[in-house]
Design a protein around this motif. Structure first.
Motif, PDB file in Angstrom:
ATOM      1  N   ARG A  70       0.834  -1.204   0.000  1.00 16.70           N
ATOM      2  CA  ARG A  70       0.000   0.000   0.000  1.00 16.70           C
ATOM      3  C   ARG A  70       0.871   1.258   0.000  1.00 16.70           C
ATOM      4  O   ARG A  70       0.576   2.229  -0.707  1.00 16.70           O
ATOM      5  N   TYR A  71       1.911   1.225   0.799  1.00 16.22           N
ATOM      6  CA  TYR A  71       2.813   2.372   0.881  1.00 16.22           C
ATOM      7  C   TYR A  71       3.454   2.647  -0.480  1.00 16.22           C
ATOM      8  O   TYR A  71       3.504   3.796  -0.935  1.00 16.22           O
ATOM      9  N   ASN A  72       3.962   1.603  -1.126  1.00 15.79           N
ATOM     10  CA  ASN A  72       4.608   1.776  -2.431  1.00 15.79           C
ATOM     11  C   ASN A  72       3.619   2.227  -3.499  1.00 15.79           C
ATOM     12  O   ASN A  72       3.938   3.051  -4.363  1.00 15.79           O
ATOM     13  N   PHE A  73       2.414   1.677  -3.448  1.00 14.05           N
ATOM     14  CA  PHE A  73       1.352   2.108  -4.359  1.00 14.05           C
ATOM     15  C   PHE A  73       1.095   3.603  -4.192  1.00 14.05           C
ATOM     16  O   PHE A  73       1.008   4.349  -5.172  1.00 14.05           O
ATOM     17  N   ASP A  74       0.986   4.041  -2.962  1.00  8.12           N
ATOM     18  CA  ASP A  74       0.703   5.445  -2.660  1.00  8.12           C
ATOM     19  C   ASP A  74       1.840   6.345  -3.125  1.00  8.12           C
ATOM     20  O   ASP A  74       1.616   7.450  -3.647  1.00  8.12           O
ATOM     21  N   ARG A  75       3.062   5.880  -2.975  1.00  8.22           N
ATOM     22  CA  ARG A  75       4.227   6.656  -3.419  1.00  8.22           C
ATOM     23  C   ARG A  75       4.198   6.852  -4.933  1.00  8.22           C
ATOM     24  O   ARG A  75       4.425   7.961  -5.433  1.00  8.22           O
ATOM     25  N   HIS A  76       3.902   5.789  -5.664  1.00 12.71           N
ATOM     26  CA  HIS A  76       3.816   5.905  -7.130  1.00 12.71           C
ATOM     27  C   HIS A  76       2.637   6.783  -7.544  1.00 12.71           C
ATOM     28  O   HIS A  76       2.735   7.522  -8.533  1.00 12.71           O
ATOM     29  N   LEU A  77       1.552   6.719  -6.801  1.00 10.76           N
ATOM     30  CA  LEU A  77       0.395   7.575  -7.087  1.00 10.76           C
ATOM     31  C   LEU A  77       0.778   9.042  -6.949  1.00 10.76           C
ATOM     32  O   LEU A  77       0.445   9.869  -7.812  1.00 10.76           O
ATOM     33  N   ARG A  78       1.495   9.379  -5.901  1.00 10.98           N
ATOM     34  CA  ARG A  78       1.895  10.772  -5.682  1.00 10.98           C
ATOM     35  C   ARG A  78       2.807  11.279  -6.796  1.00 10.98           C
ATOM     36  O   ARG A  78       2.725  12.440  -7.201  1.00 10.98           O
ATOM     37  N   ILE A  79       3.684  10.408  -7.291  1.00 11.67           N
ATOM     38  CA  ILE A  79       4.580  10.794  -8.388  1.00 11.67           C
ATOM     39  C   ILE A  79       3.773  11.144  -9.636  1.00 11.67           C
ATOM     40  O   ILE A  79       4.045  12.142 -10.323  1.00 11.67           O
ATOM     41  N   ILE A  80       2.760  10.339  -9.927  1.00 13.23           N
ATOM     42  CA  ILE A  80       1.910  10.605 -11.102  1.00 13.23           C
ATOM     43  C   ILE A  80       1.140  11.907 -10.909  1.00 13.23           C
ATOM     44  O   ILE A  80       1.031  12.728 -11.832  1.00 13.23           O
ATOM     45  N   LEU A  81       0.607  12.124  -9.721  1.00 14.81           N
ATOM     46  CA  LEU A  81      -0.171  13.331  -9.448  1.00 14.81           C
ATOM     47  C   LEU A  81       0.702  14.576  -9.520  1.00 14.81           C
ATOM     48  O   LEU A  81       0.236  15.640  -9.959  1.00 14.81           O
ATOM     49  N   PHE A  82       1.942  14.452  -9.105  1.00 11.07           N
ATOM     50  CA  PHE A  82       2.828  15.614  -9.174  1.00 11.07           C
ATOM     51  C   PHE A  82       3.076  16.016 -10.623  1.00 11.07           C
ATOM     52  O   PHE A  82       3.199  17.204 -10.937  1.00 11.07           O
ATOM     53  N   TYR A 211      -4.095  22.071  -2.271  1.00 10.14           N
ATOM     54  CA  TYR A 211      -4.092  21.261  -1.049  1.00 10.14           C
ATOM     55  C   TYR A 211      -3.386  19.928  -1.292  1.00 10.14           C
ATOM     56  O   TYR A 211      -2.524  19.508  -0.503  1.00 10.14           O
ATOM     57  N   VAL A 212      -3.705  19.272  -2.402  1.00 13.69           N
ATOM     58  CA  VAL A 212      -3.062  18.002  -2.738  1.00 13.69           C
ATOM     59  C   VAL A 212      -1.590  18.226  -3.080  1.00 13.69           C
ATOM     60  O   VAL A 212      -0.729  17.421  -2.700  1.00 13.69           O
ATOM     61  N   ARG A 213      -1.307  19.311  -3.761  1.00  8.78           N
ATOM     62  CA  ARG A 213       0.076  19.621  -4.125  1.00  8.78           C
ATOM     63  C   ARG A 213       0.957  19.704  -2.875  1.00  8.78           C
ATOM     64  O   ARG A 213       2.078  19.196  -2.850  1.00  8.78           O
ATOM     65  N   ASN A 214       0.451  20.350  -1.839  1.00  9.90           N
ATOM     66  CA  ASN A 214       1.221  20.472  -0.597  1.00  9.90           C
ATOM     67  C   ASN A 214       1.392  19.122   0.091  1.00  9.90           C
ATOM     68  O   ASN A 214       2.442  18.848   0.681  1.00  9.90           O
ATOM     69  N   MET A 215       0.378  18.269   0.001  1.00  8.05           N
ATOM     70  CA  MET A 215       0.494  16.924   0.552  1.00  8.05           C
ATOM     71  C   MET A 215       1.558  16.134  -0.190  1.00  8.05           C
ATOM     72  O   MET A 215       2.414  15.473   0.417  1.00  8.05           O
ATOM     73  N   VAL A 216       1.512  16.206  -1.510  1.00  9.92           N
ATOM     74  CA  VAL A 216       2.461  15.458  -2.336  1.00  9.92           C
ATOM     75  C   VAL A 216       3.887  15.954  -2.094  1.00  9.92           C
ATOM     76  O   VAL A 216       4.829  15.156  -1.980  1.00  9.92           O
ATOM     77  N   ALA A 217       4.053  17.266  -2.003  1.00 12.32           N
ATOM     78  CA  ALA A 217       5.376  17.845  -1.806  1.00 12.32           C
ATOM     79  C   ALA A 217       5.995  17.432  -0.480  1.00 12.32           C
ATOM     80  O   ALA A 217       7.220  17.378  -0.350  1.00 12.32           O
ATOM     81  N   HIS A 218       5.146  17.150   0.501  1.00 10.56           N
ATOM     82  CA  HIS A 218       5.642  16.732   1.816  1.00 10.56           C
ATOM     83  C   HIS A 218       5.540  15.220   2.007  1.00 10.56           C
ATOM     84  O   HIS A 218       5.643  14.727   3.128  1.00 10.56           O
ATOM     85  N   HIS A 219       5.297  14.508   0.906  1.00 13.83           N
ATOM     86  CA  HIS A 219       5.254  13.038   0.914  1.00 13.83           C
ATOM     87  C   HIS A 219       4.181  12.502   1.867  1.00 13.83           C
ATOM     88  O   HIS A 219       4.346  11.434   2.463  1.00 13.83           O
ATOM     89  N   SER A 220       3.108  13.249   2.011  1.00 18.05           N
ATOM     90  CA  SER A 220       2.037  12.837   2.913  1.00 18.05           C
ATOM     91  C   SER A 220       1.172  11.766   2.265  1.00 18.05           C
ATOM     92  O   SER A 220       1.084  11.666   1.036  1.00 18.05           O
ATOM     93  N   ARG A 221       0.520  11.006   3.087  1.00 15.49           N
ATOM     94  CA  ARG A 221      -0.294   9.882   2.621  1.00 15.49           C
ATOM     95  C   ARG A 221      -1.545  10.362   1.896  1.00 15.49           C
ATOM     96  O   ARG A 221      -2.319  11.162   2.405  1.00 15.49           O
TER      97      ARG A 221
END
Length: 307
Positions: A70-82, A211-221
């Motif tokens: 789940r953690y790795n999935f979420d990390r890859h999701l954030r990369i795509i969203l960024f 709001y999501v951008r700030n979450m992604v930038a701080h590697h938040s879940r």
């Protein structure tokens, strides 16, 4: 008197999880993960695996390896969203600089007549004045060559919009855009060029994306998180395929809706982007990940936007 909790070693963390019912297929790998990804960062990914939230006991099918997946999935999701956020931010910045500078000059952002004079809560400052303060702070903090050159050569001259807005954060750009008077035609022109017929729709979307951008930038879940900002979901005669069926509450409060707004904007900004394909590939590569936890439910894949 406050009782201090003891700090746990990696081995003690594993034993604690095991005592609560979590299984481990490979404890050596688990030690590695817990030495590089903190216990409390991972906690958000196993929270829903618990059957008793008071005792923190896990269901019988709870494996640490699933938490890592789940953690790795979420990390890859954030990369795509960024990737998507970058496209949106740069397009917005470019359009704000271009349209307003052509009509009102390089220092248009300082023209208070273009902006609402609404004041901040419990302050004598207007929202516009605060936005200008933030813009100037961001400009002076920047180490970009063109910024240092301006400060050196023109120390007492306000920078033109194509300089100062180029280094503005998405949050500052979003606030500046939202505060522009609705009667100013360029506001609607920009919204239209971003694929929306109403500037208030774009303002709402930008606020949520920031709001999501700030979450992604701080590697938040992103995983299974309730979104504090909820964008407008009912569009006025959308120009492109959007969501046709009424959204369930879970789709509105989870990342699904905001991710959908990003996809819609990218479809307008860069029609040949790969954002949707990357998301679908991520989902297909992780069939065991319950993406309904992100709000992807109710036949989401049949929506025109996601076809």
């Amino acid at each position: 008197m406050t009782t201090k909790k003891p700090a746990y070693s990696i081995l003690e963390q594993i034993n604690l999880l095991k005592s609560r019912g979590m299984f481990f297929k490979d404890e050596i790998k688990a030690r590695h993960f817990l030495s590089t990804i903190s216990y409390y960062r991972l906690k958000g990914y196993w929270w829903d695996m618990q059957e008793d939230y008071e005792k923190h006991s896990f269901r019988t099918d709870s494996y640490f390896e699933d938490v890592v997946s789940r953690y790795n999935f979420d990390r890859h999701l954030r990369i795509i969203l960024f990737d998507a956020i970058e496209r949106i931010e740069i397009a917005l910045r470019t359009k704000m600089i271009h349209h307003f500078a052509l009509r009102y000059g390089g220092l248009w952002y300082l023209d208070s007549s273009l902006f609402s004079q609404k004041k901040l809560k419990d302050s004598s400052k207007t929202i516009h004045q605060k936005a200008i303060e933030d813009l100037k702070k961001e400009f002076l903090r920047s180490k970009e060559i063109f910024v240092l050159d301006h400060i050196s050569r023109f120390p007492n001259k306000e920078p033109d919009a194509w300089k100062i807005l180029e280094i503005a954060s998405l949050g500052t750009l979003s606030k500046l855009f939202k505060n522009i008077n609705p009667q100013v035609p360029e506001k609607s022109i920009i919204a239209n060029e971003m694929g929306l017929n109403m500037h208030n729709e774009l303002s709402s979307w930008l606020e949520s994306i920031t709001y999501v951008r700030n979450m992604v930038a701080h590697h938040s879940r992103m995983w299974s998180r309730n979104m504090v900002k909820k964008p407008i979901d009912h569009l006025n005669n959308p120009k492109h395929p959007w969501i046709s069926n009424p959204l369930k509450e879970a789709q509105i409060k989870k990342p699904y809706l905001i991710i959908s707004t990003m996809l819609y904007l990218c479809n307008q900004i860069t029609p040949n982007h790969q954002i949707k394909q990357k998301l679908l590939s991520l989902f297909n590569a992780n069939p065991s990940i319950p993406i309904y936890k992100l709000g992807f439910l109710n036949n989401w894949e049949k929506e025109p936007l996601w076809q």
